[in-house]
Scaffold this motif. Structure first.
Motif, PDB file in Angstrom:
ATOM      1  N   ALA A 140       0.825  -1.284   0.124  1.00  0.00           N
ATOM      2  CA  ALA A 140       0.181  -0.141   0.602  1.00  0.00           C
ATOM      3  C   ALA A 140       0.769   0.955   0.328  1.00  0.00           C
ATOM      4  N   PHE A 141       1.809   1.218   0.248  1.00  0.00           N
ATOM      5  CA  PHE A 141       2.731   2.712   0.861  1.00  0.00           C
ATOM      6  C   PHE A 141       3.171   2.541  -0.611  1.00  0.00           C
ATOM      7  N   LYS A 142       4.143   1.461  -0.920  1.00  0.00           N
ATOM      8  CA  LYS A 142       4.572   2.119  -2.579  1.00  0.00           C
ATOM      9  C   LYS A 142       3.884   2.344  -3.824  1.00  0.00           C
ATOM     10  N   PHE A 143       2.744   1.926  -3.609  1.00  0.00           N
ATOM     11  CA  PHE A 143       1.081   2.644  -4.056  1.00  0.00           C
ATOM     12  C   PHE A 143       0.840   4.020  -4.414  1.00  0.00           C
ATOM     13  N   LEU A 144       1.245   3.972  -3.157  1.00  0.00           N
ATOM     14  CA  LEU A 144       0.849   5.328  -2.629  1.00  0.00           C
ATOM     15  C   LEU A 144       1.865   6.152  -2.885  1.00  0.00           C
ATOM     16  N   LYS A 145       3.339   5.607  -2.838  1.00  0.00           N
ATOM     17  CA  LYS A 145       4.726   6.746  -3.523  1.00  0.00           C
ATOM     18  C   LYS A 145       4.441   6.794  -4.593  1.00  0.00           C
ATOM     19  N   LYS A 146       4.142   5.465  -5.093  1.00  0.00           N
ATOM     20  CA  LYS A 146       4.170   5.807  -6.589  1.00  0.00           C
ATOM     21  C   LYS A 146       3.601   6.735  -7.371  1.00  0.00           C
ATOM     22  N   LYS A 148       2.136   9.394  -5.548  1.00  0.00           N
ATOM     23  CA  LYS A 148       2.251  10.609  -5.301  1.00  0.00           C
ATOM     24  C   LYS A 148       3.452  11.510  -6.241  1.00  0.00           C
ATOM     25  N   GLU A 149       4.116  10.800  -6.991  1.00  0.00           N
ATOM     26  CA  GLU A 149       5.690  10.650  -7.238  1.00  0.00           C
ATOM     27  C   GLU A 149       4.366  10.911  -8.830  1.00  0.00           C
ATOM     28  N   GLU A 150       4.143   9.872  -9.662  1.00  0.00           N
ATOM     29  CA  GLU A 150       3.376  10.529 -10.547  1.00  0.00           C
ATOM     30  C   GLU A 150       2.448  11.391 -10.899  1.00  0.00           C
ATOM     31  N   THR A 151       1.958  12.485  -9.504  1.00  0.00           N
ATOM     32  CA  THR A 151       1.561  13.514  -8.985  1.00  0.00           C
ATOM     33  C   THR A 151       2.041  14.741  -9.161  1.00  0.00           C
ATOM     34  N   THR A 154       2.747  15.385 -12.962  1.00  0.00           N
ATOM     35  CA  THR A 154       1.951  16.249 -13.416  1.00  0.00           C
ATOM     36  C   THR A 154       1.598  17.568 -13.674  1.00  0.00           C
ATOM     37  N   ALA A 155       2.160  17.405 -12.136  1.00  0.00           N
ATOM     38  CA  ALA A 155       2.095  18.790 -11.381  1.00  0.00           C
ATOM     39  C   ALA A 155       3.154  19.436 -12.236  1.00  0.00           C
ATOM     40  N   VAL A 156       4.907  18.710 -12.790  1.00  0.00           N
ATOM     41  CA  VAL A 156       5.817  19.591 -12.768  1.00  0.00           C
ATOM     42  C   VAL A 156       5.395  19.673 -14.550  1.00  0.00           C
ATOM     43  N   GLU A 157       4.535  19.008 -15.149  1.00  0.00           N
ATOM     44  CA  GLU A 157       4.617  18.683 -16.620  1.00  0.00           C
ATOM     45  C   GLU A 157       3.499  19.893 -16.852  1.00  0.00           C
ATOM     46  N   SER A 158       2.767  20.143 -16.046  1.00  0.00           N
ATOM     47  CA  SER A 158       1.994  20.968 -16.230  1.00  0.00           C
ATOM     48  C   SER A 158       2.128  22.768 -16.078  1.00  0.00           C
ATOM     49  N   ALA A 159       3.275  22.836 -15.414  1.00  0.00           N
ATOM     50  CA  ALA A 159       3.986  23.979 -14.996  1.00  0.00           C
ATOM     51  C   ALA A 159       4.544  24.379 -16.163  1.00  0.00           C
ATOM     52  N   SER A 160       5.212  23.085 -17.008  1.00  0.00           N
ATOM     53  CA  SER A 160       6.457  23.928 -18.242  1.00  0.00           C
ATOM     54  C   SER A 160       5.542  24.396 -19.390  1.00  0.00           C
TER      55      SER A 160
END
Length: 160
Positions: A140-146, A148-151, A154-160
């Protein structure tokens, strides 16, 4: 349920009472984990004892459940020599015997109490269950970490 005999001093002498050792409950688990944390705090300052515990945990993944139980029992014996007050406190919590009453017992009787706690709590079964629960939590923690990283990506790509 296992019954042990306790010798309790009274005004009339020593009275032998029967005490039932039962499987630990959540409150006992919480209290015992506090003591375990205190033990780990002491371990941080005792390299030799820390090495013993580290070896046990490093080998735990490759051990059978029976070997792990034997290692835990061995660790408890090490604690009784190196940190006797914490070992007694932990046994008091797990057995639900008042610490002063426990301290007043004969050594062989304390070993009987320790064995009864191990027997009643089916440590091997508890370890299997803990491993299963930790595995589920780890996934579950691996899933949450993954996620979070994807989020973040996505935020970095949106900001670019």
């Amino acid at each position: 349920m296992t019954t042990v005999n306790l010798n309790v001093k009274t005004d009339d002498g020593v009275e032998q009472i029967k005490h039932k050792i039962e499987a630990i409950g959540l409150i006992q688990l919480e209290k015992s984990m506090r003591v375990v944390k205190e033990i780990f705090d002491v371990l941080k300052n005792d390299e030799q004892l820390l090495d013993v515990v580290n070896d046990l945990f490093e080998e735990a993944e490759n051990m059978t459940d029976e070997q792990l139980v034997q290692g835990l029992v061995g660790s408890f014996e090490t604690l009784t020599v190196r940190l006797p007050e914490k070992a007694v406190e932990l046994l008091s919590i797990l057995s639900d015997i008042d610490i002063d009453t426990l301290r007043a017992q004969k050594v062989m009787d304390v070993f009987d109490i320790f064995e009864a706690v191990i027997e009643e709590n089916d440590v091997e079964k508890l370890i299997k269950r803990a491993k299963k629960s930790l595995s589920v939590a780890k996934t579950a923690f691996k899933f949450l970490k993954k996620e979070k990283e994807e989020t973040k990506e996505t935020a970095v790509e949106s900001a670019s």
